[in-house]
Design a protein around this motif. Structure first.
Motif, PDB file in Angstrom:
ATOM      1  N   LEU A   1       0.602  -0.896  -0.154  1.00 55.55           N
ATOM      2  CA  LEU A   1       0.563   0.117   0.272  1.00 55.55           C
ATOM      3  C   LEU A   1       0.740   1.060   0.117  1.00 55.55           C
ATOM      4  O   LEU A   1       0.504   2.174  -0.586  1.00 55.55           O
ATOM      5  N   THR A   2       1.867   1.730   0.703  1.00 61.44           N
ATOM      6  CA  THR A   2       3.276   2.356   0.639  1.00 61.44           C
ATOM      7  C   THR A   2       4.171   2.631  -0.371  1.00 61.44           C
ATOM      8  O   THR A   2       4.452   3.355  -0.324  1.00 61.44           O
ATOM      9  N   ALA A   3       4.276   1.300  -1.216  1.00 59.28           N
ATOM     10  CA  ALA A   3       5.551   0.811  -2.149  1.00 59.28           C
ATOM     11  C   ALA A   3       5.468   1.707  -2.800  1.00 59.28           C
ATOM     12  O   ALA A   3       6.384   2.342  -3.596  1.00 59.28           O
ATOM     13  N   PRO A   4       4.210   2.257  -2.889  1.00 61.06           N
ATOM     14  CA  PRO A   4       4.667   3.379  -4.562  1.00 61.06           C
ATOM     15  C   PRO A   4       4.671   4.522  -4.099  1.00 61.06           C
ATOM     16  O   PRO A   4       5.153   5.104  -5.279  1.00 61.06           O
ATOM     17  N   SER A   5       5.067   5.191  -3.359  1.00 56.98           N
ATOM     18  CA  SER A   5       5.271   6.797  -2.694  1.00 56.98           C
ATOM     19  C   SER A   5       6.193   6.747  -3.528  1.00 56.98           C
ATOM     20  O   SER A   5       7.467   5.782  -3.810  1.00 56.98           O
ATOM     21  N   ARG A   6       6.441   8.364  -3.573  1.00 50.06           N
ATOM     22  CA  ARG A   6       7.993   9.140  -3.763  1.00 50.06           C
ATOM     23  C   ARG A   6       8.817   8.899  -3.141  1.00 50.06           C
ATOM     24  O   ARG A   6       8.095   9.036  -2.205  1.00 50.06           O
ATOM     25  N   PRO A   7       9.728   8.991  -3.043  1.00 49.73           N
ATOM     26  CA  PRO A   7      10.558   8.787  -2.353  1.00 49.73           C
ATOM     27  C   PRO A   7      10.728   9.730  -0.889  1.00 49.73           C
ATOM     28  O   PRO A   7      11.288   9.727   0.097  1.00 49.73           O
ATOM     29  N   GLU A   8      10.436  10.843  -1.472  1.00 52.37           N
ATOM     30  CA  GLU A   8      10.125  12.335  -0.672  1.00 52.37           C
ATOM     31  C   GLU A   8       9.259  12.062   0.382  1.00 52.37           C
ATOM     32  O   GLU A   8       9.262  12.343   0.655  1.00 52.37           O
ATOM     33  N   VAL A   9       8.152  11.300  -0.095  1.00 53.01           N
ATOM     34  CA  VAL A   9       6.437  11.254   0.175  1.00 53.01           C
ATOM     35  C   VAL A   9       6.851   9.695   1.535  1.00 53.01           C
ATOM     36  O   VAL A   9       6.952  10.220   2.541  1.00 53.01           O
ATOM     37  N   LYS A  10       7.991   8.992   1.235  1.00 56.54           N
ATOM     38  CA  LYS A  10       8.295   7.952   2.220  1.00 56.54           C
ATOM     39  C   LYS A  10       9.068   9.040   3.336  1.00 56.54           C
ATOM     40  O   LYS A  10       9.310   8.546   4.391  1.00 56.54           O
ATOM     41  N   ALA A  11       9.934   9.458   2.679  1.00 54.24           N
ATOM     42  CA  ALA A  11      11.353  10.374   3.581  1.00 54.24           C
ATOM     43  C   ALA A  11      10.411  11.538   4.564  1.00 54.24           C
ATOM     44  O   ALA A  11      10.698  11.390   6.031  1.00 54.24           O
ATOM     45  N   ALA A  12       9.270  11.848   4.339  1.00 55.28           N
ATOM     46  CA  ALA A  12       8.265  12.824   4.552  1.00 55.28           C
ATOM     47  C   ALA A  12       8.055  12.184   6.683  1.00 55.28           C
ATOM     48  O   ALA A  12       7.629  12.159   7.634  1.00 55.28           O
ATOM     49  N   PHE A  13       7.354  10.886   6.482  1.00 57.68           N
ATOM     50  CA  PHE A  13       6.914  10.319   7.186  1.00 57.68           C
ATOM     51  C   PHE A  13       7.575   9.196   8.033  1.00 57.68           C
ATOM     52  O   PHE A  13       7.570   9.319   9.007  1.00 57.68           O
ATOM     53  N   ILE A  14       8.144   9.158   7.657  1.00 53.23           N
ATOM     54  CA  ILE A  14       9.847   8.796   7.959  1.00 53.23           C
ATOM     55  C   ILE A  14      10.400   9.156   9.342  1.00 53.23           C
ATOM     56  O   ILE A  14      10.843   9.476  10.522  1.00 53.23           O
ATOM     57  N   ASP A  15       9.809  10.618   8.848  1.00 51.55           N
ATOM     58  CA  ASP A  15      10.980  11.893   9.781  1.00 51.55           C
ATOM     59  C   ASP A  15       9.852  12.404  10.544  1.00 51.55           C
ATOM     60  O   ASP A  15      10.184  12.939  11.786  1.00 51.55           O
ATOM     61  N   ALA A  16       7.699  11.853  10.107  1.00 49.14           N
ATOM     62  CA  ALA A  16       6.871  12.259  11.876  1.00 49.14           C
ATOM     63  C   ALA A  16       8.021  10.774  12.708  1.00 49.14           C
ATOM     64  O   ALA A  16       6.656  10.950  13.430  1.00 49.14           O
ATOM     65  N   VAL A  17       8.167   9.956  12.098  1.00 51.57           N
ATOM     66  CA  VAL A  17       7.978   9.088  13.173  1.00 51.57           C
ATOM     67  C   VAL A  17       9.723   9.104  14.209  1.00 51.57           C
ATOM     68  O   VAL A  17       9.835   9.104  13.881  1.00 51.57           O
ATOM     69  N   PRO A  18       9.142   9.141  15.660  1.00 51.88           N
ATOM     70  CA  PRO A  18      10.191   9.319  16.475  1.00 51.88           C
ATOM     71  C   PRO A  18      11.824   8.104  15.701  1.00 51.88           C
ATOM     72  O   PRO A  18      12.096   8.327  16.624  1.00 51.88           O
ATOM     73  N   MET A  19      11.227   6.956  15.909  1.00 51.54           N
ATOM     74  CA  MET A  19      11.871   5.837  16.131  1.00 51.54           C
ATOM     75  C   MET A  19      12.402   5.680  14.185  1.00 51.54           C
ATOM     76  O   MET A  19      13.776   5.282  14.024  1.00 51.54           O
ATOM     77  N   ARG A  20      12.172   6.907  13.780  1.00 53.41           N
ATOM     78  CA  ARG A  20      12.850   7.392  12.484  1.00 53.41           C
ATOM     79  C   ARG A  20      13.122   6.036  11.086  1.00 53.41           C
ATOM     80  O   ARG A  20      14.289   5.715  10.167  1.00 53.41           O
TER      81      ARG A  20
END
Length: 262
Positions: A187-206
């Motif tokens: 479900l999340t695999a098609p996201s652009r790298p920038e989108v994935k990076a933005a989500f990961i940046d919001a996760v405290p565990m990074r």
């Protein structure tokens, strides 16, 4: 083995979290009916896990197809101890942009199918003192920009889990939910790298969760180790829902200082 002799139905079983859960259950000794829309992926799963897995191709957007899947699982397995309501789809639109047909499809798969499958399974689960575990989402715990249908469906799912837990606790059936955060799935695999990076940046565990990390919590809730746990929604999100959403002031100051000095 933890699930020796247990009989389970897993929806959305052919990929992502559902696939990881199915593997865990089978490795723990369970026999599983794996239900999904993707026939090819189900065939691959059955080839991997062998005779402990039977498969059923189903479109859970069709309400008339849900109850027959549950009855087919009970007939094929000889009963049912565990129901994993995992199938789900996403949606991205504000209410004024959202096609009512898309709203209805999200509700049909993410919420209605859970109600219908649970309703059909409950008589057998009561007999066998079984468990239901539902894959919800942290998106059902708060609002997200443009996730109108998905947020509403997952919030409804969490409410349904609590209600079922209260109504059927005295009958020996436990009902719980797991709310994943950002997880590495199809479900999340098609996201652009920038989108994935933005989500990961919001996760405290990074980092994103792996499907197996979510599956471990689902399997725990389905197991006898969680024998006194019902009506709960467990967020498995790397700390996302623990955060207020406010910026990291020290990191912000560091960036601003670097900008001022450049």
């Amino acid at each position: 083995m933890e699930f020796a002799g247990k009989l389970a139905l897993v929806t959305g079983a052919a990929s992502g979290i559902g696939l990881a859960v199915t593997r865990l259950l089978v490795r723990g000794g369970a026999r599983v009916m794996a239900a999904d829309l993707e026939a090819g992926k189900l065939a691959t799963l059955a080839a991997e896990l062998g005779p402990a897995v039977q498969t059923c191709v189903v479109d859970l957007a069709d309400p008339a197809a849900v109850e027959p899947v549950v009855h087919a699982a009970i007939a094929a397995l000889g009963g049912l101890d565990i129901l994993i309501n995992n199938a789900g789809i996403g949606s991205l639109a504000r209410a004024t942009e959202l096609d009512p047909a898309e709203w209805r499809k999200v509700m049909a798969i993410d919420l209605d199918a859970v109600f219908l499958a649970s309703r059909a399974a409950l008589p057998t689960l009561i007999e066998r003192r079984g468990a239901i575990v539902c894959t919800a989402s942290i998106s059902g715990m708060a609002g997200d920009y443009r996730f109108t249908a998905y947020n509403a469906a997952k919030a409804g799912l969490i409410g349904l889990v609590r209600n079922l837990a209260v109504d059927y606790a005295a009958d020996g059936v436990r009902v719980n939910a797991v709310s994943p955060g950002y997880t590495r799935t199809p479900l999340t695999a098609p996201s652009r790298p920038e989108v994935k990076a933005a989500f990961i940046d919001a996760v405290p565990m990074r980092r994103a969760a792996e499907p197996e990390e979510i599956a471990e919590v689902i399997a725990f809730l389905a197991s006898d180790r969680a024998s006194y746990l019902t009506g709960q929604n467990i967020a498995v999100d790397g700390g996302m829902t623990a955060h207020t959403g406010q910026p990291d002031v020290f990191a912000l100051r560091a960036r601003l200082g670097a900008s001022a000095s450049s």
